[in-house]
Every structure is written in structure tokens, then in C-alpha cells.
Design an enzyme around this catalytic site. Structure first.
Site, PDB file in Angstrom:
ATOM      1  N   LYS A 174     -46.452   3.223 -25.712  1.00  0.00           N
ATOM      2  CA  LYS A 174     -46.395   2.285 -26.839  1.00  0.00           C
ATOM      3  C   LYS A 174     -46.773   2.994 -28.134  1.00  0.00           C
ATOM      4  CE  LYS A 174     -49.433  -0.068 -24.594  1.00  0.00           C
ATOM      5  NZ  LYS A 174     -50.432  -1.029 -24.105  1.00  0.00           N
ATOM      6  N   THR A 206     -54.397  -7.545 -34.343  1.00  0.00           N
ATOM      7  CA  THR A 206     -53.628  -6.940 -33.243  1.00  0.00           C
ATOM      8  C   THR A 206     -54.457  -6.888 -31.958  1.00  0.00           C
ATOM      9  OG1 THR A 206     -54.341  -4.766 -34.003  1.00  0.00           O
ATOM     10  CG2 THR A 206     -52.156  -5.517 -34.732  1.00  0.00           C
ATOM     11  N   GLY A 208     -55.394  -7.538 -28.386  1.00  0.00           N
ATOM     12  CA  GLY A 208     -54.683  -8.007 -27.186  1.00  0.00           C
ATOM     13  C   GLY A 208     -53.183  -7.777 -27.198  1.00  0.00           C
ATOM     14  N   THR A 209     -52.690  -6.968 -28.151  1.00  0.00           N
ATOM     15  CA  THR A 209     -51.236  -6.734 -28.182  1.00  0.00           C
ATOM     16  C   THR A 209     -50.749  -6.061 -26.897  1.00  0.00           C
ATOM     17  OG1 THR A 209     -51.696  -4.704 -29.414  1.00  0.00           O
ATOM     18  CG2 THR A 209     -50.957  -6.599 -30.691  1.00  0.00           C
ATOM     19  N   GLY A 210     -51.550  -5.106 -26.404  1.00  0.00           N
ATOM     20  CA  GLY A 210     -51.141  -4.367 -25.211  1.00  0.00           C
ATOM     21  C   GLY A 210     -51.101  -5.272 -23.981  1.00  0.00           C
ATOM     22  N   CYS A 211     -52.104  -6.146 -23.859  1.00  0.00           N
ATOM     23  CA  CYS A 211     -52.155  -7.076 -22.713  1.00  0.00           C
ATOM     24  C   CYS A 211     -50.942  -8.014 -22.753  1.00  0.00           C
ATOM     25  CB  CYS A 211     -53.428  -7.928 -22.769  1.00  0.00           C
ATOM     26  SG  CYS A 211     -54.948  -6.975 -22.888  1.00  0.00           S
TER      27      CYS A 211
HETATM   28  N1  LIG Z   1     -48.895  -3.226 -36.277  1.00  0.00           N
HETATM   29  C1  LIG Z   1     -47.936  -3.478 -35.390  1.00  0.00           C
HETATM   30  N2  LIG Z   1     -46.727  -3.931 -35.792  1.00  0.00           N
HETATM   31  C2  LIG Z   1     -45.737  -4.178 -34.888  1.00  0.00           C
HETATM   32  N3  LIG Z   1     -45.896  -4.016 -33.554  1.00  0.00           N
HETATM   33  C3  LIG Z   1     -47.067  -3.561 -33.086  1.00  0.00           C
HETATM   34  C4  LIG Z   1     -48.159  -3.280 -33.968  1.00  0.00           C
HETATM   35  N4  LIG Z   1     -49.222  -2.862 -33.230  1.00  0.00           N
HETATM   36  C5  LIG Z   1     -48.811  -2.893 -31.949  1.00  0.00           C
HETATM   37  N5  LIG Z   1     -47.516  -3.298 -31.854  1.00  0.00           N
HETATM   38  C6  LIG Z   1     -46.739  -3.469 -30.619  1.00  0.00           C
HETATM   39  O1  LIG Z   1     -47.588  -4.115 -29.697  1.00  0.00           O
HETATM   40  C7  LIG Z   1     -47.459  -3.549 -28.389  1.00  0.00           C
HETATM   41  C8  LIG Z   1     -48.811  -2.983 -27.968  1.00  0.00           C
HETATM   42  O2  LIG Z   1     -48.995  -1.743 -28.631  1.00  0.00           O
HETATM   43  P1  LIG Z   1     -50.357  -0.977 -28.826  1.00  0.00           P
HETATM   44  O3  LIG Z   1     -50.005   0.471 -28.900  1.00  0.00           O
HETATM   45  O4  LIG Z   1     -51.106  -1.558 -29.981  1.00  0.00           O
HETATM   46  O5  LIG Z   1     -51.119  -1.344 -27.486  1.00  0.00           O
HETATM   47  P2  LIG Z   1     -52.644  -1.343 -27.137  1.00  0.00           P
HETATM   48  O6  LIG Z   1     -53.383  -0.363 -27.981  1.00  0.00           O
HETATM   49  O7  LIG Z   1     -52.703  -1.152 -25.669  1.00  0.00           O
HETATM   50  O8  LIG Z   1     -53.126  -2.806 -27.520  1.00  0.00           O
HETATM   51  P3  LIG Z   1     -54.570  -3.523 -27.241  1.00  0.00           P
HETATM   52  O9  LIG Z   1     -55.541  -2.467 -26.803  1.00  0.00           O
HETATM   53  O10 LIG Z   1     -54.932  -4.193 -28.523  1.00  0.00           O
HETATM   54  O11 LIG Z   1     -54.330  -4.543 -26.197  1.00  0.00           O
HETATM   55  C9  LIG Z   1     -46.347  -2.502 -28.504  1.00  0.00           C
HETATM   56  O12 LIG Z   1     -45.115  -3.070 -28.120  1.00  0.00           O
HETATM   57  C10 LIG Z   1     -46.351  -2.135 -29.972  1.00  0.00           C
HETATM   58  O13 LIG Z   1     -45.090  -1.697 -30.389  1.00  0.00           O
HETATM   59  C1  LIG Z   2     -60.898  -7.948 -21.100  1.00  0.00           C
HETATM   60  C2  LIG Z   2     -60.105  -7.057 -21.975  1.00  0.00           C
HETATM   61  N1  LIG Z   2     -59.014  -6.452 -21.462  1.00  0.00           N
HETATM   62  C3  LIG Z   2     -58.263  -5.635 -22.242  1.00  0.00           C
HETATM   63  C4  LIG Z   2     -58.596  -5.404 -23.562  1.00  0.00           C
HETATM   64  C5  LIG Z   2     -57.779  -4.464 -24.412  1.00  0.00           C
HETATM   65  O1  LIG Z   2     -57.171  -5.098 -25.441  1.00  0.00           O
HETATM   66  C6  LIG Z   2     -59.757  -6.082 -24.064  1.00  0.00           C
HETATM   67  N2  LIG Z   2     -60.150  -5.923 -25.359  1.00  0.00           N
HETATM   68  N3  LIG Z   2     -60.473  -6.890 -23.255  1.00  0.00           N
END
Ligand SMILES: Nc1ncnc2c1ncn2[C@@H]1O[C@H](COP(=O)(O)OP(=O)(O)OP(=O)(O)O)[C@@H](O)[C@H]1O
Ligand SMILES: Cc1ncc(CO)c(N)n1
Length: 267
Positions: A174, A206, A208-211
Site C-alpha cells: 500500500k 486516516t 484504520g485505513t489499512g484495516c
Molecule cells: N491520504 C490518503 N489519500 C488517499 N488514500 C489513502 C491515503 N492514505 C491511505 N490511503 C489508502 O488507504 C489504504 C491503506 O493505506 P495505508 O498505507 O495508509 O495503510 P496502513 O498504514 O496500514 O493504515 P492504518 O495503519 O492506518 O490502518 C490504501 O489503499 C491507501 O492507498
Molecule cells: C486494534 C488495532 N488494530 C490495527 C490498528 C492499525 O490501524 C490499530 N490502530 N488498532
């Protein structure tokens, strides 16, 4: 019948990430959501105040209860916290024959709190990745898993190949932590690369975007979509959720899980 999707992850009391983000995503994408909770976090948009790991027997009992009655059509893992939990969960996923596994190798929360113990990286590589249909590391997680610096697309392509060779059928690195106004999520399926590009949204909301992204991929897989289509749709879902931020909390606020209802495209 409605597809059933399981999340094996940690609870976020603030409601923006972890189990709560996953269940909201499942609900919005019309799949039946189930959970096995691995850890409790006292957490809000400002950070993680404390972490409590659930006893392993209780984690396994949750998985057994689901197995005995409710076979998931897809599942995702999030915060697994320790090598002990990763190993036990991996063994059960294998034993129960659960497919369509999306592994989100959660390591560190946005505020810097450790959600995975350092000695657990090996267990992710060796036990969990070989079971995955899709693995979705962010750039820092992919760096830890491959022990590479991933500051160029060329290096990310190399890293995706390495992670795929560890046994995950497909890998999405990502781009949220990358640079520039265009954000690229890189999918590798063992044969070719697809770049999913979007405008970077300049926001602090942003959390929880990854979850949410991984939960959306699992939901689309459960509906029978191929990996590339599931990732494309998940990317569209998370883009809308970030664009329509809720403005909740004083720190990294949550995304808007129901924003897609306003979208003109149907998912
Ligand atoms: N600022 C942003 N604008 C548009 N899309 C974003 C942005 N930040 C993240 N994304 C999208 O959100 C999804 C998660 O990406 P990210 O790399 O932030 O994951 P993450 O760090 O695991 O997230 P988190 O730890 O907050 O759950 C991807 O599809 C990414 O393209
Ligand atoms: C419980 C939990 N899982 C995943 C993440 C990563 O976004 C978080 N901040 N908290």
C-alpha cells in the site's frame, strides 16, 4: 446465501481501526461479519493508551465456535500481537481449511504504539504468509518483512516479489506512507504487477485505513470476485471513506465507512 466474513484482530475502543473498522466495512459491503478478538486496546484518535492480549485458549475457543457452525467464505487477520498468537491462529486456519485469507500484517499504530512484538516477524513470514491469498503491508511493514528500504517503485516491485515467494498468492504494497500527490497501491500476483493509483487526500483522518482496506478486500473475495477486482473495489471504497472524513476526535480521526453510499458507482 449471504457471504460470511471473519476478522481475527484486535479491538479499538475508539472505533476507527481493528475489529470495529472491519465489522463496519463488512456491514457496508453486504456481507455477514464475524470476529475473533486477539487483543484489547484502550485507544482513541490520539493514540493507544494500553494493550491487553487475550489468553490464547480464549482466542482458540472463538475460532472453534465459528468453525463448528459458521464457515467463513473469506477472512482477514489484523493485529495478532505475538508470535505465540500468530502460530496458533495459523495452525487453526490451516486445520479448518479456511480459504480467501487476507493478511494485514499490522505492526505499529499511527501514533507509534507497537501492536506486534518484535520477535513475531518471523512467525508472520513463515507461518501466516504461506496461507494468504493476499497480503497487504504498508510500506514500513513491507520494509520490516523484507529487510529492504522501499523508497522507489522499483524496490517495491522487488519486495512484492520476495513476499510473494514466501507463499502469499498475491501481495499489495500500500502506498499510504509513500511520497507525492499520487498514491500507488502495488499489486503483484506472481505473474504481473497492477498499479492502483489515486489522488493523495491531505487529511489527518486516516486512522484504520489499512484495516478497512483489507476488510473490504476480504468482503469482495467472499462475494466471489477475483483478487484484482477485489483490490480495485476496495481501493475505491477506502478512497471514498477518506474523502468524506467525519472530523471525529482531536488526533488521527476515523474514516467514513458509509461514504460509498453517496458514490455514483455501485460496488
Ligand atoms: N491520504 C490518503 N489519500 C488517499 N488514500 C489513502 C491515503 N492514505 C491511505 N490511503 C489508502 O488507504 C489504504 C491503506 O493505506 P495505508 O498505507 O495508509 O495503510 P496502513 O498504514 O496500514 O493504515 P492504518 O495503519 O492506518 O490502518 C490504501 O489503499 C491507501 O492507498
Ligand atoms: C486494534 C488495532 N488494530 C490495527 C490498528 C492499525 O490501524 C490499530 N490502530 N488498532
Amino acid at each position: 446465501m449471504i457471504p460470511k466474513v471473519l476478522t481475527i484482530a484486535g479491538s479499538d475502543s475508539g472505533g476507527g481501526a481493528g475489529i470495529q473498522a472491519d465489522i463496519k466495512t463488512f456491514q457496508e459491503l453486504d456481507v455477514y461479519g464475524m470476529s475473533a478478538i486477539t487483543a484489547l486496546t484502550a485507544q482513541n484518535t490520539l493514540g493507544v493508551q494500553s494493550v491487553y492480549s487475550i489468553p490464547i485458549d480464549m482466542i482458540l475457543e472463538q475460532l472453534a465456535s465459528i468453525h463448528e457452525d459458521l464457515r467463513p467464505d473469506a477472512l482477514k487477520t489484523g493485529m495478532l500481537f505475538s508470535s505465540f498468537i500468530i502460530e496458533a491462529v495459523s495452525d487453526k486456519i490451516k486445520e479448518y481449511g479456511w480459504g480467501n485469507l487476507v493478511v494485514d500484517p499490522v505492526m505499529i499504530a499511527k501514533g507509534g504504539a507497537m501492536l506486534l512484538q518484535e520477535d513475531a516477524i518471523k512467525a508472520i513470514r513463515e507461518k501466516l504468509l504461506p496461507l494468504a491469498k493476499v497480503t497487504t503491508p504498508n510500506i514500513p511493514e513491507a520494509e520490516v518483512l523484507t529487510e529492504m528500504t522501499l523508497d522507489t517503485m522499483e524496490r517495491r516491485r522487488k519486495a512484492a516479489k520476495i513476499l510473494q515467494s514466501l507463499g502469499s498468492e498475491s501481495v499489495v504494497i500500500k502506498g499510504g506512507h509513500g511520497e507525492g500527490d499520487t498514491l500507488i497501491d502495488l499489486l503483484y500476483d506472481g505473474v504481473s504487477f497492477i498499479e492502483f493509483k489515486s489522488d493523495r487526500i491531505h487529511t489527518r483522518h486516516t486512522h484504520g485505513t489499512g484495516c478497512t482496506f483489507a476488510a473490504a478486500i476480504a468482503s469482495f473475495l467472499a462475494k466471489g470476485q477475483s483478487v484484482d477486482i477485489a483490490v480495485k473495489n476496495a481501493k475505491q471504497f477506502i478512497q471514498k471513506a477518506i474523502e468524506n472524513e467525519l472530523g471525529i476526535g482531536g488526533g488521527h480521526g476515523p474514516t467514513n465507512h458509509w461514504a460509498h453510499r453517496k458514490a455514483s458507482v455501485s460496488l
